[in-house]
Design a protein around this motif. Structure first.
Motif, mmCIF file in Angstrom:
data_model
loop_
_atom_site.group_PDB
_atom_site.id
_atom_site.type_symbol
_atom_site.label_atom_id
_atom_site.label_comp_id
_atom_site.label_asym_id
_atom_site.label_seq_id
_atom_site.Cartn_x
_atom_site.Cartn_y
_atom_site.Cartn_z
ATOM 1 N N ALA A 153 34.246 3.731 -0.174
ATOM 2 C CA ALA A 153 33.173 2.896 -1.125
ATOM 3 C C ALA A 153 32.964 1.544 -0.646
ATOM 4 C CB ALA A 153 33.790 2.853 -2.506
ATOM 5 N N GLU A 154 33.899 1.061 0.160
ATOM 6 C CA GLU A 154 33.727 -0.352 0.669
ATOM 7 C C GLU A 154 32.748 -0.226 1.755
ATOM 8 O OE1 GLU A 154 37.398 -0.396 -1.519
ATOM 9 O OE2 GLU A 154 36.665 0.874 -0.091
ATOM 10 N N ASP A 155 32.823 0.830 2.646
ATOM 11 C CA ASP A 155 31.776 1.094 3.542
ATOM 12 C C ASP A 155 30.430 1.142 2.989
ATOM 13 O OD1 ASP A 155 33.598 0.757 5.860
ATOM 14 O OD2 ASP A 155 33.664 3.084 5.941
ATOM 15 N N PHE A 156 30.345 1.901 1.875
ATOM 16 C CA PHE A 156 29.185 2.173 1.080
ATOM 17 C C PHE A 156 28.474 0.887 0.764
ATOM 18 C CE2 PHE A 156 27.207 2.350 -3.023
ATOM 19 C CZ PHE A 156 25.902 2.787 -2.766
ATOM 20 N N ILE A 157 29.421 0.029 0.274
ATOM 21 C CA ILE A 157 28.808 -1.359 -0.326
ATOM 22 C C ILE A 157 28.157 -2.091 0.985
ATOM 23 C CG2 ILE A 157 29.495 -3.596 -1.226
ATOM 24 C CD1 ILE A 157 31.555 -1.817 -3.022
ATOM 25 N N GLU A 158 29.127 -2.313 1.938
ATOM 26 C CA GLU A 158 28.637 -3.049 3.240
ATOM 27 C C GLU A 158 27.499 -2.337 3.806
ATOM 28 O OE1 GLU A 158 28.628 -5.974 5.736
ATOM 29 O OE2 GLU A 158 29.982 -5.869 4.083
ATOM 30 N N ARG A 159 27.338 -1.047 4.078
ATOM 31 C CA ARG A 159 26.112 -0.568 4.636
ATOM 32 C C ARG A 159 24.869 -0.377 3.782
ATOM 33 N NH1 ARG A 159 25.676 2.235 9.814
ATOM 34 N NH2 ARG A 159 23.575 2.244 10.006
ATOM 35 N N CYS A 160 25.168 0.007 2.559
ATOM 36 C CA CYS A 160 24.221 0.601 1.626
ATOM 37 C C CYS A 160 23.861 -0.694 0.512
ATOM 38 C CB CYS A 160 24.280 1.690 1.038
ATOM 39 S SG CYS A 160 24.741 3.072 2.233
ATOM 40 N N GLY A 161 24.536 -1.176 0.163
ATOM 41 C CA GLY A 161 24.545 -2.003 -1.113
ATOM 42 C C GLY A 161 24.332 -3.322 -0.681
ATOM 43 N N SER A 162 24.693 -3.909 0.378
ATOM 44 C CA SER A 162 24.777 -5.493 0.505
ATOM 45 C C SER A 162 23.418 -6.066 1.388
ATOM 46 C CB SER A 162 25.765 -5.590 1.518
ATOM 47 O OG SER A 162 26.984 -5.469 0.932
ATOM 48 N N ASP B 51 25.053 -12.459 -4.821
ATOM 49 C CA ASP B 51 24.851 -11.371 -3.851
ATOM 50 C C ASP B 51 25.163 -10.071 -4.675
ATOM 51 O OD1 ASP B 51 24.087 -13.127 -1.663
ATOM 52 O OD2 ASP B 51 26.114 -13.116 -0.825
ATOM 53 N N ALA B 52 24.387 -9.164 -4.235
ATOM 54 C CA ALA B 52 24.706 -7.576 -4.757
ATOM 55 C C ALA B 52 26.117 -7.221 -4.282
ATOM 56 C CB ALA B 52 23.583 -6.786 -4.363
ATOM 57 N N GLY B 53 26.440 -7.430 -2.859
ATOM 58 C CA GLY B 53 27.556 -7.090 -2.279
ATOM 59 C C GLY B 53 28.760 -7.439 -3.118
ATOM 60 N N ASP B 54 28.529 -8.714 -3.473
ATOM 61 C CA ASP B 54 29.861 -9.123 -4.432
ATOM 62 C C ASP B 54 29.738 -8.649 -5.779
ATOM 63 O OD1 ASP B 54 30.596 -10.950 -2.553
ATOM 64 O OD2 ASP B 54 29.374 -12.681 -3.282
ATOM 65 N N PHE B 55 28.640 -8.217 -6.413
ATOM 66 C CA PHE B 55 28.501 -7.529 -7.684
ATOM 67 C C PHE B 55 29.075 -6.218 -7.426
ATOM 68 C CE2 PHE B 55 25.897 -4.283 -9.793
ATOM 69 C CZ PHE B 55 26.431 -4.845 -11.100
ATOM 70 N N LEU B 56 28.806 -5.455 -6.344
ATOM 71 C CA LEU B 56 29.208 -4.154 -6.298
ATOM 72 C C LEU B 56 30.792 -4.206 -6.028
ATOM 73 C CD1 LEU B 56 26.388 -2.713 -4.374
ATOM 74 C CD2 LEU B 56 26.808 -2.214 -6.487
ATOM 75 N N ARG B 57 31.308 -5.112 -5.375
ATOM 76 C CA ARG B 57 32.562 -5.092 -5.194
ATOM 77 C C ARG B 57 33.403 -5.181 -6.447
ATOM 78 N NH1 ARG B 57 30.989 -6.555 -0.153
ATOM 79 N NH2 ARG B 57 30.515 -8.650 -0.392
ATOM 80 N N GLU B 58 32.882 -6.165 -7.109
ATOM 81 C CA GLU B 58 33.714 -6.376 -8.624
ATOM 82 C C GLU B 58 33.422 -5.193 -9.398
ATOM 83 O OE1 GLU B 58 31.900 -8.939 -12.091
ATOM 84 O OE2 GLU B 58 32.740 -10.253 -10.500
ATOM 85 N N GLU B 59 32.252 -4.489 -9.607
ATOM 86 C CA GLU B 59 32.203 -3.059 -10.210
ATOM 87 C C GLU B 59 33.099 -2.075 -9.357
ATOM 88 O OE1 GLU B 59 30.180 -2.333 -12.987
ATOM 89 O OE2 GLU B 59 30.027 -4.397 -12.856
ATOM 90 N N LEU B 60 33.267 -1.946 -8.261
ATOM 91 C CA LEU B 60 34.097 -0.980 -7.578
ATOM 92 C C LEU B 60 35.596 -1.188 -8.110
ATOM 93 C CD1 LEU B 60 34.634 1.209 -5.703
ATOM 94 C CD2 LEU B 60 34.772 -0.311 -3.794
ATOM 95 N N ARG B 61 36.253 -2.685 -8.079
ATOM 96 C CA ARG B 61 37.435 -3.035 -8.565
ATOM 97 C C ARG B 61 37.642 -2.438 -9.971
ATOM 98 N NH1 ARG B 61 36.723 -7.391 -5.218
ATOM 99 N NH2 ARG B 61 35.695 -8.560 -6.931
ATOM 100 N N ALA B 62 36.516 -2.607 -10.970
ATOM 101 C CA ALA B 62 36.742 -2.186 -12.105
ATOM 102 C C ALA B 62 36.728 -0.389 -12.213
ATOM 103 C CB ALA B 62 35.605 -2.690 -13.269
ATOM 104 N N LEU B 63 36.131 -0.160 -11.488
ATOM 105 C CA LEU B 63 35.994 1.638 -11.472
ATOM 106 C C LEU B 63 37.484 2.100 -10.767
ATOM 107 C CD1 LEU B 63 32.862 2.712 -9.658
ATOM 108 C CD2 LEU B 63 33.910 3.634 -11.652
ATOM 109 N N ARG B 64 38.159 1.390 -9.803
ATOM 110 C CA ARG B 64 39.290 1.604 -9.188
ATOM 111 C C ARG B 64 40.400 1.571 -10.149
ATOM 112 N NH1 ARG B 64 38.680 3.817 -4.318
ATOM 113 N NH2 ARG B 64 37.156 2.704 -2.743
#
Length: 130
Positions: free
Chosen positions: A86-95, A115-128
């Motif tokens: 998912a980290e790769d996804f955020i970096e490659r697709c969501g940032s 930044d959307a990347g920061d937002f997505l990383r925060e959402e990912l932390r919540a998901l994990r």
């Protein structure tokens, strides 16, 4: 006769080493996320889709949550074989945009932008954490 056998054995050994090396490279090249990571990425996109309180800014244009999720799904489908997690996804697709290299942004209801990347990383932390 021995020379012929020795030559064939060397050729077969070389072919085997080459085959193993190519198989290893093919495994690296086709680094599709494992099923658990695929589920997390899809759940992350779904979380984006439900965030109707946010505006997603891509290359200077505003997009609602449904449009942002559709774009992320499309990029994920395209880049999936290159991603590991998912980290790769955020970096490659969501940032950021692949074309302009401009970072994607997220604007909240109060007008703040991040930044959307920061937002997505925060959402990912919540998901994990769940």
């Amino acid at each position: 006769m021995r020379l012929i056998l020795r030559t064939r054995l060397r050729s077969m050994t070389f072919a085997l080493v080459l085959l193993v090396a190519m198989a290893g490279l093919a495994g690296i090249a086709g680094a599709t996320p494992p099923p658990k990571e695929d589920q997390i990425i899809l759940a992350l996109i779904q979380r984006v889709e439900t965030r109707t309180d946010l505006v997603f800014v891509r290359n200077g244009s505003d997009h609602n949550a449904a449009e942002a999720a559709k774009h992320l799904r499309s990029k994920y489908k395209y880049f999936k074989v290159e991603l590991i997690d998912a980290e790769d996804f955020i970096e490659r697709c969501g940032s950021r945009s692949e074309l302009t290299r401009k970072p994607y942004k997220v604007r909240t209801a109060d007008g703040s932008v991040r930044d959307a990347g920061d937002f997505l990383r925060e959402e990912l932390r919540a998901l994990r954490q769940h």
